[in-house]
Scaffold this active site. Structure first.
Site, PDB file in Angstrom:
ATOM      1  N   CYS A  65       0.876  -1.174   0.000  1.00 36.56           N
ATOM      2  CA  CYS A  65       0.000   0.000   0.000  1.00 36.56           C
ATOM      3  C   CYS A  65       0.918   1.230   0.000  1.00 36.56           C
ATOM      4  O   CYS A  65       2.019   1.168  -0.533  1.00 36.56           O
ATOM      5  CB  CYS A  65      -0.939  -0.024   1.212  1.00 36.56           C
ATOM      6  N   LEU A  66       0.489   2.307   0.608  1.00 34.90           N
ATOM      7  CA  LEU A  66       1.305   3.525   0.616  1.00 34.90           C
ATOM      8  C   LEU A  66       2.479   3.411   1.585  1.00 34.90           C
ATOM      9  O   LEU A  66       3.621   3.623   1.214  1.00 34.90           O
ATOM     10  CB  LEU A  66       0.441   4.738   0.972  1.00 34.90           C
TER      11      LEU A  66
END
Length: 176
Positions: A65-66
């Site tokens: 993800c981020l």
């Protein structure tokens, strides 16, 4: 259950050897910037129980993800989605990938992620409320308080009215 995490360098090597990298961020985030060769499969789809088709089970599947928190918080769902493949989590997400000077594909024609837009708009409104409160009338301080209360509510409830409003703006409509 404890799924092993891998560094960006390890993930990069695994991808060279046939592992699949899956980006669980939302489509707008993926389109704005992603790792070359990564597959977009949003967490929202995973949580609905959708499965990834045609995953090679003889190589690990790496989710990212981020910054790593969404993958860590949803580890069980990710394992179910990729079953029977071995699941790995990219430590630090795409932020760590970029910090390791590994390549990404960036397309700035797509909008900033909604939460960054929320931070920008909230910051502008709070600053404007303070400046106008000192320069024009004290009642403008209420604007800063209102925005702060909205951010507090968003943090406690998980629902952000400003994010909902911003997501409906024309610049946030994905064009095919």
């Amino acid at each position: 259950m404890s799924t092993r995490t891998v560094s960006p360098a390890e993930a990069h090597e695994l991808m060279k050897n046939g592992s699949t990298l899956i980006d669980i961020r939302e489509p707008a985030e993926f389109l704005r910037e992603h790792v070359p060769g990564a597959i977009s499969f949003p967490l929202s789809d995973i949580l609905l129980g959708k499965k990834i088709k045609d995953l090679p089970v003889n190589h690990p599947v790496i989710f990212h993800c981020l910054a790593g928190s969404r993958t860590a918080q949803n580890e069980d769902a990710l394992v179910r989605t990729a079953d029977p493949a071995t699941v790995l989590l990219l430590s630090g997400g795409i932020n760590a990938w970029k910090s390791a000077n590994l390549p990404t594909i960036e397309d700035k024609k797509y909008p900033l992620p909604i939460m960054r837009q929320v931070q920008i708009v909230a910051g502008i409104l709070i600053l404007a409320g303070i400046l106008m409160g000192y320069a024009i009338d004290e009642s403008f301080f209420l604007l800063s308080g209102f925005v702060g209360a909205g951010l507090l509510f968003a943090g406690v409830s998980g629902w952000c009215g400003m994010a909902v409003l911003l997501s409906k703006m024309p610049w946030n409509k994905l064009k095919n």
